[in-house]
Design an enzyme around this catalytic site. Structure first.
Site, PDB file in Angstrom:
ATOM      1  CB  SER A 149      -0.617   0.241   1.567  1.00 26.20           C
ATOM      2  OG  SER A 149      -1.793   1.244   1.479  1.00 26.20           O
ATOM      3  NE  ARG A 219      -8.807   2.032  11.253  1.00 28.44           N
ATOM      4  CZ  ARG A 219      -7.747   1.907  10.581  1.00 28.44           C
ATOM      5  NH1 ARG A 219      -7.218   2.111   9.599  1.00 28.44           N
ATOM      6  NH2 ARG A 219      -7.520   0.603  11.008  1.00 28.44           N
ATOM      7  CG  ASP A 316      -6.417  -3.800  -3.601  1.00 28.84           C
ATOM      8  OD1 ASP A 316      -6.825  -3.007  -3.297  1.00 28.84           O
ATOM      9  OD2 ASP A 316      -4.826  -3.132  -3.660  1.00 28.84           O
ATOM     10  CG  HIS A 349      -5.766  -1.824  -0.246  1.00 25.48           C
ATOM     11  ND1 HIS A 349      -4.854  -2.131  -0.780  1.00 25.48           N
ATOM     12  CD2 HIS A 349      -5.462  -1.031   1.012  1.00 25.48           C
ATOM     13  CE1 HIS A 349      -3.292  -0.974  -0.702  1.00 25.48           C
ATOM     14  NE2 HIS A 349      -3.830  -0.991   0.111  1.00 25.48           N
ATOM     15  CG  ASP A 350      -6.898  -4.205   5.017  1.00 28.43           C
ATOM     16  OD1 ASP A 350      -5.993  -3.586   4.159  1.00 28.43           O
ATOM     17  OD2 ASP A 350      -7.537  -4.403   6.130  1.00 28.43           O
TER      18      ASP A 350
END
Length: 377
Positions: A149, A219, A316, A349-350
């Protein structure tokens, strides 16, 4: 955030850090952690660069949350990044809030926290600080630079700015620029922070209340982009949270709502709202090709000796495979030896932070080859 543990180096005392904005900083504190030992010929150093809300505690207990390091699965004795063989370095990025100079720190000119007077920074500025930290640690060249990232963006800047100091590089789920959609999500988060009445134009450090609500919303918004739709559906579906029927109100009826609220409320305990503004801005300003006449490959011409590995993940949508492929193509066009793979993963994405065996297999092989070509057993 100021009550952290770990190592701190004070750099740029004599010669100030010159930022891309034209501003300067002196001195610059850097919070960092190391694991393992530097060998006799100083050839086994690996830098791991963290993502937006990450930190230097890659493989050790976080001093605020008490949780294990964010990549402790991969870093440690006998693990993929074996600290019995390699010297691992991870530092808190410039602008962040766990020991490295940022808006929370005292401005030497005023004796008060910088707040919104802190100069705007870039990803390249973060890498300049990391290079100075390597000098401080006696590391001239890196066996490997690796990051996911925003960490991957830092690796790309290493290849552009200090290619002579890198032997091999791994870029995970990253991009060489921020798209309009990337910038849009960050702007929503920043506006949430700045709309919080406790933000006080960034001068809240001496106040009892901080802009926690705004930061929590930022967040929550960002966290949605870290997960795939399938991952959210599989994990939560339309399941209700601790109730048998909808409430016809605005409490967290659904499990996904409760999950996001938890993510937001715990985040504010370990992160500074102004740091969030500055780091997201640094990511938005990233456009490596723009600095090289619009040709991304020109940015990597001096890195032709660096062995690179680029990995994307099929679900992602924050930094999709197309962006990672663009990086791989540019590296190839510049004559850089590069391997590329899209890994099929449901985690979004994680995925680069999670247990993905195919990623581990690729990283293991790539590191082994890089070590052999550096003369390491």
């Amino acid at each position: 955030m100021q009550g952290r543990e770990g190592h701190t180096a004070t750099l740029f005392r004599k010669d100030p850090l010159k930022l891309d904005s034209g501003a300067t900083l002196s001195p610059v504190n850097v919070g960092y952690e190391t694991y393992g030992s530097l060998n006799a010929d100083r050839s086994n150093a690996i830098i791991i660069c963290h993502a937006l809300t990450g930190d230097q505690y890659v493989a050790s207990t976080h001093p605020i949350t008490g949780k294990e390091g964010w990549w402790s699965r991969l870093v440690g004795p006998g693990k993929l990044y074996d600290t019995d063989k390699y010297f691992i370095i991870c530092s808190n990025v410039l602008g962040s809030c766990l020991g490295t100079t940022g808006p929370w720190e005292e401005n030497p000119a005023t004796g008060k926290p910088w707040g919104i007077d802190f100069p705007v920074i870039t990803i390249r500025d973060m890498v300049r600080v990391q290079a100075a930290l390597l000098d401080h640690l006696g590391v001239e060249t890196l066996l490997m630079a690796v990051g996911g990232s925003m960490g991957g963006m830092q690796i790309l800047e290493w290849l552009c700015t200090f290619p002579e100091r890198v032997h091999s590089a791994v870029i995970l789920a990253a991009a060489a620029r921020h798209t309009a959609q990337n910038i849009a999500f960050h702007e929503v988060g920043r506006q949430a922070v700045m709309a919080d009445p406790n933000w006080h134009e960034g001068r809240y450090y001496d106040k009892a209340a901080k802009p926690d609500k705004g930061l929590a919303v930022a967040r929550m918004t960002a966290h949605i982009t870290y997960l795939s739709e399938n991952a959210l559906t599989e994990k939560f579906g339309r399941n209700l949270q601790s109730r048998e029927a909808i409430s016809f109100g605005f409490e967290a009826d659904f499990q996904v709502e409760s999950y996001l609220r938890h993510q937001g409320s715990t985040f504010v305990d370990r992160f500074d709202a102004n740091s969030y503004l500055y780091i997201t801005r640094a990511m938005d300003y990233l456009d490596i090709a723009d600095r090289h006449g619009g040709r991304l490959s020109d940015a990597f011409k001096k890195a032709a000796h660096v062995r690179c590995c680029v990995i994307s993940f099929s679900t992602d949508w924050l930094y999709p495979t197309s962006e990672n492929k663009a990086v791989a193509h540019a590296l190839n066009a510049a004559g850089v030896p590069v391997s590329f793979a899209e890994i099929d993963s449901p985690y979004g994405h994680d995925a680069f932070l999670l247990d993905v065996p195919q990623m581990d297999h690729m990283l293991t092989g790539f590191l082994s080859t890089a070590a052999k070509t550096r003369g390491l057993k």
